[in-house]
Design a protein around this motif. Sequence first.
Motif, PDB file in Angstrom:
ATOM      1  N   ALA A  63      32.410  67.082  79.873  1.00 42.81           N
ATOM      2  CA  ALA A  63      32.854  68.555  79.568  1.00 42.81           C
ATOM      3  C   ALA A  63      31.973  69.371  80.509  1.00 42.81           C
ATOM      4  O   ALA A  63      32.485  70.511  81.072  1.00 42.81           O
ATOM      5  N   ILE A  64      30.711  69.413  80.908  1.00 34.25           N
ATOM      6  CA  ILE A  64      29.938  70.150  81.838  1.00 34.25           C
ATOM      7  C   ILE A  64      30.603  69.862  83.118  1.00 34.25           C
ATOM      8  O   ILE A  64      30.799  70.979  83.885  1.00 34.25           O
ATOM      9  N   ALA A  65      30.818  68.798  83.540  1.00 29.76           N
ATOM     10  CA  ALA A  65      31.222  68.475  84.877  1.00 29.76           C
ATOM     11  C   ALA A  65      32.839  68.922  85.235  1.00 29.76           C
ATOM     12  O   ALA A  65      33.204  69.313  86.322  1.00 29.76           O
ATOM     13  N   SER A  66      33.290  69.129  83.906  1.00 27.58           N
ATOM     14  CA  SER A  66      34.978  69.756  84.392  1.00 27.58           C
ATOM     15  C   SER A  66      34.841  71.101  84.111  1.00 27.58           C
ATOM     16  O   SER A  66      35.782  71.752  84.315  1.00 27.58           O
ATOM     17  N   GLY A  67      33.590  71.649  83.721  1.00 22.65           N
ATOM     18  CA  GLY A  67      33.540  73.307  83.597  1.00 22.65           C
ATOM     19  C   GLY A  67      34.008  73.709  82.276  1.00 22.65           C
ATOM     20  O   GLY A  67      34.226  74.907  82.045  1.00 22.65           O
ATOM     21  N   LEU A  68      34.226  72.961  81.289  1.00 23.02           N
ATOM     22  CA  LEU A  68      34.492  73.010  79.852  1.00 23.02           C
ATOM     23  C   LEU A  68      33.443  73.570  78.919  1.00 23.02           C
ATOM     24  O   LEU A  68      33.642  74.113  78.005  1.00 23.02           O
ATOM     25  N   LEU A  69      32.265  73.371  79.382  1.00 22.05           N
ATOM     26  CA  LEU A  69      31.106  73.524  78.708  1.00 22.05           C
ATOM     27  C   LEU A  69      30.124  74.584  79.322  1.00 22.05           C
ATOM     28  O   LEU A  69      29.626  73.812  80.487  1.00 22.05           O
ATOM     29  N   ASP A  70      30.008  75.786  78.748  1.00 20.77           N
ATOM     30  CA  ASP A  70      28.889  76.645  79.537  1.00 20.77           C
ATOM     31  C   ASP A  70      27.525  76.461  78.855  1.00 20.77           C
ATOM     32  O   ASP A  70      27.433  75.846  77.967  1.00 20.77           O
ATOM     33  N   GLY A  71      26.686  77.288  79.108  1.00 26.47           N
ATOM     34  CA  GLY A  71      25.347  77.266  78.400  1.00 26.47           C
ATOM     35  C   GLY A  71      25.387  77.443  76.662  1.00 26.47           C
ATOM     36  O   GLY A  71      24.918  76.663  75.995  1.00 26.47           O
TER      37      GLY A  71
END
Length: 486
Positions: A63-71
């Motif tokens: 999710a982080i790598a795909s930009g779906l999860l922010d801080g």
Amino acid sequence: MSSSFSSWDNLQVKTAAPSELFRKLPSVDDVMRGPSVDSLAASYGHDSVVEAARAVLGRLREAIASGLLDGDGLELALLGLAGAVENQLRQALAYSLRPVINATGVILHTNLGRAPLGEAAIEHIRETAASYSNLEFDVAIGARGKRDVHVDRLFLRLLNGAVTSEKPASVSTIVVNNNAAAVLLALNTLADGGEVVVSRGELVEIGGSFRIPDVMAKSGAILREVGTTNRTRTADYERAITERTRLLLRVHRSNFEITGFTEQASTAELVALARRCGIPLMEDLGSGALFDLRSIGITGEPGVLDSLRIGVDIVTYSGDKLLGGPQAGLISGGLELVARMRANSLFRALRVDKLIYAALEATLLAYVKKDDDAVPALRMMRLTKDAVGERAEALAARIDAPNLKVEIVEGASLIGGGAAPSSVLPTRLLALTCEGSSADELAARLRDSEPPVIARVEEGRVLLDLRTVFPEQDGAVVAALNRIVA
């Protein structure tokens, strides 16, 4: 459940680059040290919890790598990490094979497990499985026995009538693991290395792309096709018989029909030909009923007794189709021929276990007692359209979903399981349409219920046929509809 973790439970995550977010992820060891996760090991085992933690962390990395999860999203995910691990465990370690509600109206639905077992069969399986049994032990003499005896006595009564010293048994039956195995064993025993004469119009394909010619090839028998797809006469069989012929084979076209310009040698004609030539006649009924289908308005579907009484030497059929029992292949026929199959080493490779014998014994006992309602498949077949309709109306009255339109419509139930393909049972259906949702979407939501409700989709509506829904499941259907369309 608490989701605090000593090394990072007070972590404050702000908008950051992916590399920074990756560094905020705990290690598997960190996750395992959290008290809420550590306690899961007692129920699920340490290795399973480690595997679940890896899976949850892996999804967060994706999710982080795909930009779906922010801080902010990561912070919430970390707070709920223990719960996510537990959910992963429940999904990973849940049973894959589970009950569903069959609302399709197809009684012997192959994809849904064919015939459901009766209560007596389930109880007999339970008591047999939970203890030792006399599967192959003769209690009376204290020595090894044969597993066949547990159902032999019942088949004797059902297929031979009242067996006495004045009227000995003429038909015997053995059990293997399915009907394809029954055909394989019979062909290998009676025709290995020799020719088997069969009509081109009967070289059927059964479920899973298995074909009669393929089963025949595995048996060692040589296929000798006669006639044409639509017309095969007795004379075609007779011309094909040579010194290499070992068997005449009739395959019941149970899962399709040929209509129009057709001709088929009758079973009686083939029996007479087999007698003249001294060659056994075998019939693969596929489904095979031990009750009179004409009593529920279905014609043209021969029963096991019909074939045996007319003189067929060997009949093969299934246990979990029209018989209404467990998956099994049954071979009934002349004593000498069946004895040869019992002596074939393949019989041991294809034999069934104590659980199948337990379920089959209980099912056959229901037939002996003439208790049709004790066999669920028979009970469903015997239901009238009016009885199904009354239940449909009662169920519809319990649905409380304003955006769901419910109608009671005329319809047809199917036998299924490759039996009586053109025969239908009149029924009444619940026809559902949902405002703002397509029929396919509504059907998918029903499948996502617990337990899943499997329905039909036709002409833009979801159709529920209560013929194949057990009465005690009506409440679950209502709850599923009220929940998913609320």
